[in-house]
Design a protein around this motif. Structure first.
Motif, PDB file in Angstrom:
ATOM      1  N   ARG A  10      34.484  56.745 -28.486  1.00  0.00           N
ATOM      2  CA  ARG A  10      35.696  57.467 -28.926  1.00  0.00           C
ATOM      3  C   ARG A  10      36.236  56.853 -30.214  1.00  0.00           C
ATOM      4  O   ARG A  10      36.590  57.586 -31.152  1.00  0.00           O
ATOM      5  CB  ARG A  10      36.746  57.407 -27.809  1.00  0.00           C
ATOM      6  N   THR A  11      36.299  55.519 -30.275  1.00  0.00           N
ATOM      7  CA  THR A  11      36.804  54.859 -31.482  1.00  0.00           C
ATOM      8  C   THR A  11      35.927  55.193 -32.689  1.00  0.00           C
ATOM      9  O   THR A  11      36.431  55.511 -33.776  1.00  0.00           O
ATOM     10  CB  THR A  11      36.844  53.337 -31.268  1.00  0.00           C
ATOM     11  N   SER A  12      34.608  55.127 -32.484  1.00  0.00           N
ATOM     12  CA  SER A  12      33.697  55.445 -33.581  1.00  0.00           C
ATOM     13  C   SER A  12      33.842  56.895 -34.016  1.00  0.00           C
ATOM     14  O   SER A  12      33.787  57.214 -35.211  1.00  0.00           O
ATOM     15  CB  SER A  12      32.255  55.167 -33.153  1.00  0.00           C
ATOM     16  N   SER A  13      34.041  57.779 -33.049  1.00  0.00           N
ATOM     17  CA  SER A  13      34.216  59.197 -33.376  1.00  0.00           C
ATOM     18  C   SER A  13      35.484  59.412 -34.184  1.00  0.00           C
ATOM     19  O   SER A  13      35.494  60.189 -35.149  1.00  0.00           O
ATOM     20  CB  SER A  13      34.249  60.030 -32.095  1.00  0.00           C
ATOM     21  N   VAL A  14      36.552  58.707 -33.782  1.00  0.00           N
ATOM     22  CA  VAL A  14      37.825  58.842 -34.525  1.00  0.00           C
ATOM     23  C   VAL A  14      37.665  58.331 -35.957  1.00  0.00           C
ATOM     24  O   VAL A  14      38.126  58.968 -36.927  1.00  0.00           O
ATOM     25  CB  VAL A  14      38.949  58.080 -33.786  1.00  0.00           C
ATOM     26  N   ILE A  19      37.069  59.402 -41.771  1.00  0.00           N
ATOM     27  CA  ILE A  19      36.282  59.341 -43.013  1.00  0.00           C
ATOM     28  C   ILE A  19      35.963  60.750 -43.497  1.00  0.00           C
ATOM     29  O   ILE A  19      36.085  61.072 -44.698  1.00  0.00           O
ATOM     30  CB  ILE A  19      34.997  58.536 -42.781  1.00  0.00           C
ATOM     31  N   SER A  20      35.586  61.608 -42.568  1.00  0.00           N
ATOM     32  CA  SER A  20      35.253  62.984 -42.946  1.00  0.00           C
ATOM     33  C   SER A  20      36.487  63.704 -43.488  1.00  0.00           C
ATOM     34  O   SER A  20      36.401  64.465 -44.468  1.00  0.00           O
ATOM     35  CB  SER A  20      34.705  63.734 -41.724  1.00  0.00           C
ATOM     36  N   PHE A 145      34.127  73.558 -49.782  1.00  0.00           N
ATOM     37  CA  PHE A 145      32.904  72.740 -49.811  1.00  0.00           C
ATOM     38  C   PHE A 145      33.177  71.308 -49.315  1.00  0.00           C
ATOM     39  O   PHE A 145      32.321  70.695 -48.659  1.00  0.00           O
ATOM     40  CB  PHE A 145      32.320  72.710 -51.222  1.00  0.00           C
ATOM     41  N   SER A 146      34.354  70.772 -49.620  1.00  0.00           N
ATOM     42  CA  SER A 146      34.693  69.407 -49.171  1.00  0.00           C
ATOM     43  C   SER A 146      34.816  69.346 -47.652  1.00  0.00           C
ATOM     44  O   SER A 146      34.375  68.384 -47.021  1.00  0.00           O
ATOM     45  CB  SER A 146      35.999  68.950 -49.825  1.00  0.00           C
ATOM     46  N   VAL A 147      35.452  70.404 -47.094  1.00  0.00           N
ATOM     47  CA  VAL A 147      35.578  70.435 -45.630  1.00  0.00           C
ATOM     48  C   VAL A 147      34.203  70.522 -44.983  1.00  0.00           C
ATOM     49  O   VAL A 147      33.903  69.831 -44.000  1.00  0.00           O
ATOM     50  CB  VAL A 147      36.464  71.618 -45.195  1.00  0.00           C
ATOM     51  N   LEU A 148      33.325  71.373 -45.530  1.00  0.00           N
ATOM     52  CA  LEU A 148      31.965  71.470 -45.008  1.00  0.00           C
ATOM     53  C   LEU A 148      31.233  70.134 -45.126  1.00  0.00           C
ATOM     54  O   LEU A 148      30.517  69.720 -44.205  1.00  0.00           O
ATOM     55  CB  LEU A 148      31.196  72.570 -45.735  1.00  0.00           C
ATOM     56  N   SER A 149      31.411  69.455 -46.259  1.00  0.00           N
ATOM     57  CA  SER A 149      30.784  68.136 -46.455  1.00  0.00           C
ATOM     58  C   SER A 149      31.312  67.138 -45.424  1.00  0.00           C
ATOM     59  O   SER A 149      30.560  66.341 -44.851  1.00  0.00           O
ATOM     60  CB  SER A 149      31.055  67.620 -47.876  1.00  0.00           C
ATOM     61  N   GLY A 150      32.636  67.196 -45.164  1.00  0.00           N
ATOM     62  CA  GLY A 150      33.211  66.295 -44.164  1.00  0.00           C
ATOM     63  C   GLY A 150      32.662  66.555 -42.775  1.00  0.00           C
ATOM     64  O   GLY A 150      32.389  65.615 -42.018  1.00  0.00           O
ATOM     65  N   ILE A 151      32.493  67.850 -42.456  1.00  0.00           N
ATOM     66  CA  ILE A 151      31.933  68.194 -41.142  1.00  0.00           C
ATOM     67  C   ILE A 151      30.507  67.674 -41.021  1.00  0.00           C
ATOM     68  O   ILE A 151      30.109  67.118 -39.985  1.00  0.00           O
ATOM     69  CB  ILE A 151      31.985  69.723 -40.919  1.00  0.00           C
TER      70      ILE A 151
END
Length: 670
Positions: A10-14, A19-20, A145-151
């Motif tokens: 969970r911590t790593s996912s957060v 970062i994303s 595009f930034s949101v897609l890159s973050g995903i």
């Protein structure tokens, strides 16, 4: 409750999501800020240029400059950057518009202004309202595009790197859980030694392993040393010292003496912890009770030894059987020749007496050979349903005749008794041998022999001192023949040798009574058990499968006269033993027969083809090279279906006649 692995995930996912998100926000925000600054910088530069031009106009015409609309319009429309949509306005200090460009006011715009001075006095200001709609549109597109890159970044970091982290942590958690479970389940005891202070600390399980209570131990390290079995103590302490000094890894096994006298096995492992200078500081370790494992290893070694003994016994049995068989053949030659020699001598002559004594000795030797075959299970006799109580009753007169007068024979024989499938002569042999063994154990003193018969279940059959080795009950019920004596008992070191051929602790014994009992019982699928203590007598129990059949009533033997036989004719004698064949041929000739001798079945078949019409019957040995007795019998019957054949063998009739065969002899001679 969330596990540590889930918490890390969970911590790593957060963190990955943050970062994303930063990536998704920072790229469009940076683009917007940079371009906004560029728009502002260029707008300010153009305003400054326009303001200086207007200030020149104001200086040249301070009273009427504001009425020169055309001139002011031209100044406002001078633009260096034609790509941006904007509207320019000149206002007086009261905010009234003096002049402006003709472009409409954009929807999304930012305003930049510059003051106009006349001799240091503020007289007006120039405004530029520049549109940022294109910048907003481009920023929105970049944001997508930034949101897609973050995903994508989130998914990549969430799926691949974290998978390895989760797997590694999951393995670590499993190992920790195993260790925790082992410690909680009481398998391991934990100890901690402070090397400098020479102080050892135990957990509760260590006290259990050493069989002591926490209150009874004052100094743990003394209890540890004193608890080690005396025979293992020196080696265990040496291993411990080497481990503490760091000379070798501490990993050893030793026995522990419990205060109640029990001996347990333990395995000890330790890890040495050093200080910053590399000197031994502490040792932490685990102890595990391995008594059950050691017992299993001992049982395995015992079973392997038993299997090896069984293999040796089987091999020796084959060898002894072959020797006894060949010995019987040679004795047959001796006895046959002695009989023929006696027949030709006058009755009462001294040579005849000598030959008679020799023949009696030969018969005793043949009897010994027969006992060996019985021990080896190669002489069981024909089986029939027997009432074992009745069989015991028929044996009593003989037993009472041979048992010394000071020994009483008591019986407990139910009537009718339980039924077994066996040969009456063999069972009487078992009874006689056990009774003889009993009165020999009593020796010259007064005593009692008890002969009992009963029915037992498989669960009631003792497992201690039970033979054959590895025997397990297979039937639902067993008949127990029990012989108990009040004799001297059996020494502990004699138990394993009781049923060995020719072993006897008595001078008068031949050492074959009990082995013969075991051989007979083994053939009938039963077992023998022994229970004894020195000075307190012995009990031998024979267990045989209970039969559901009924015993046929025994009729008294009636004198019968053998039918008259016409002697003479030709006999085909088949035997590979030359001396035995010669003796048999001589005896047949003395009875008035002509004899054709064949050394094996192949030669016999050839002789029969040539002289079939004159051969009256065949006397054939069982065990021969090239073609044995059964094969010879079958081949002869193919040539002449009704041809009489007599099979002969040194082996027991039941042993020889068992199994399925295409042809059967008219008579078997054993």
């Amino acid at each position: 409750m969330i596990s540590s692995s889930d918490s890390i995930t969970r911590t790593s996912s957060v963190l990955t999501a943050i970062i994303s998100l930063i990536v998704a926000i920072s790229i469009p925000a940076g683009y917007f800020v940079i371009n906004y600054q560029h728009i502002g910088g260029s707008a300010k530069a153009e305003i400054a240029l326009s303001a200086r031009t207007i200030e020149g106009l104001v200086n040249n015409n301070p009273l009427s400059w504001q009425f020169e609309e055309i001139r002011l319009q031209e100044i406002l429309e001078r633009r260096l950057d034609l790509d941006n949509r904007e509207k320019r306005i000149i206002r007086d200090m009261q905010g009234q518009i003096i002049a402006q460009t003709s472009e409409p006011l954009p929807n999304y715009a930012v305003t930049f202004s510059q003051l106009i001075y006349d001799s240091g006095t503020q007289v007006a200001r120039v405004e530029v309202k520049r549109s940022i709609s294109p910048l907003i549109a481009r920023t929105a597109l970049i944001s997508v595009f930034s949101v897609l890159s973050g995903i994508i970044i989130f998914l990549l970091f969430r799926t691949f790197p974290l998978r390895a982290v989760r797997r590694a942590y999951h393995d670590l958690e499993e190992n920790e859980q195993r260790l925790t479970l082992a410690l909680k389940s009481g398998i391991f005891g934990v100890w901690d030694l402070d090397i400098k202070k020479n102080v050892m600390v135990w957990d509760d399980r260590m006290y259990e392993i050493y069989g002591v209570s926490r209150d009874s131990v004052k100094v743990v390290i003394d209890a540890w040393q004193n608890g080690i079995h005396l025979e293992d103590r020196d080696l265990a302490l040496e291993d411990f010292r080497n481990g503490v000094l760091g000379e070798k890894v501490y990993n050893t096994e030793f026995r522990i003496d419990h205060p109640d006298g029990k001996v347990r096995y333990t395995k000890a492992d330790g890890i040495l912890i050093r200080d910053t200078e590399g000197k031994p500081l502490r040792m932490i370790g685990l102890n595990c009770d391995i008594t059950e494992r050691k017992q299993m290893e001992a049982d395995k070694e015992k079973l392997e030894a038993q299997n090896l003994q069984l293999q040796k016994t089987e091999s020796l049995g084959r060898m002894a059987g072959a020797i006894a068989h060949h010995f019987n053949n040679q004795l047959g030659v001796v006895i046959g020749n002695l009989e023929m020699a006696i027949d030709v001598l006058p009755q009462g002559a001294e040579p005849a007496d000598i030959l008679t004594a020799s023949m009696q000795a030969a018969w005793k030797a043949a009897e010994m050979s027969g006992l060996m075959l019985t021990y080896l299970g190669q002489s069981s006799g024909e089986r029939e349903p027997l009432d074992i109580s009745e069989t015991c009753l028929r044996s009593l007169p003989v037993l009472q005749a041979v048992i010394p007068g000071k020994v009483a024979l008591e019986t407990a024989l139910p009537s009718p008794g339980p039924i077994i499938m066996a040969n009456a002569n063999r069972i009487q042999q078992v009874i006689s041998n056990l009774a003889t063994n009993a009165w020999e154990a009593i020796d010259k003193s007064q005593g009692v022999i008890h002969l009992n018969v009963k029915t037992v279940s498989p669960e009631e059959i003792p497992t201690a001192h039970r033979l054959p080795i590895g025997w397990q009950p297979q039937d639902s019920a067993y008949v127990c023949l029990e012989v108990t004596d009040t004799g001297s008992g059996i020494a502990a070191n004699d138990f394993d040798k009781l049923f060995d051929p020719f072993f006897s602790s008595k001078f008068i014994g031949r050492g074959l009574g009990l082995p013969v009992v075991l051989g007979i019982v083994k053939v009938y699928g039963g077992a023998v058990t022994v229970e004894s203590e020195p000075g307190r007598g012995s009990t031998f129990r024979v267990f045989l499968p209970l039969s559901a059949e009924e015993a046929a009533p025994r009729q008294p033997n009636e004198a019968s006269q053998a039918p008259e036989m016409e002697w003479g004719g030709t006999v085909l004698l088949v035997d590979d033993e030359e001396m035995l064949r010669a003796t048999a041929a001589a005896m047949l000739k003395s009875l008035g027969f002509l004899v054709l001798e064949a050394k094996d079945g192949v030669e016999a078949i050839e002789m029969f083809r040539e002289r079939r019409d004159e051969i009256r019957f065949a006397l054939c040995d069982l065990t021969m090279p090239r073609m044995n007795g059964w094969e010879t019998l079958t081949a002869l019957r193919k040539l002449a279906p009704d041809f009489p054949v007599i099979l002969a063998s040194g082996y027991d009739k039941a042993h020889v006649m068992s199994g399925d065969h295409p042809e059967w002899p008219q008579v078997f001679l054993g």
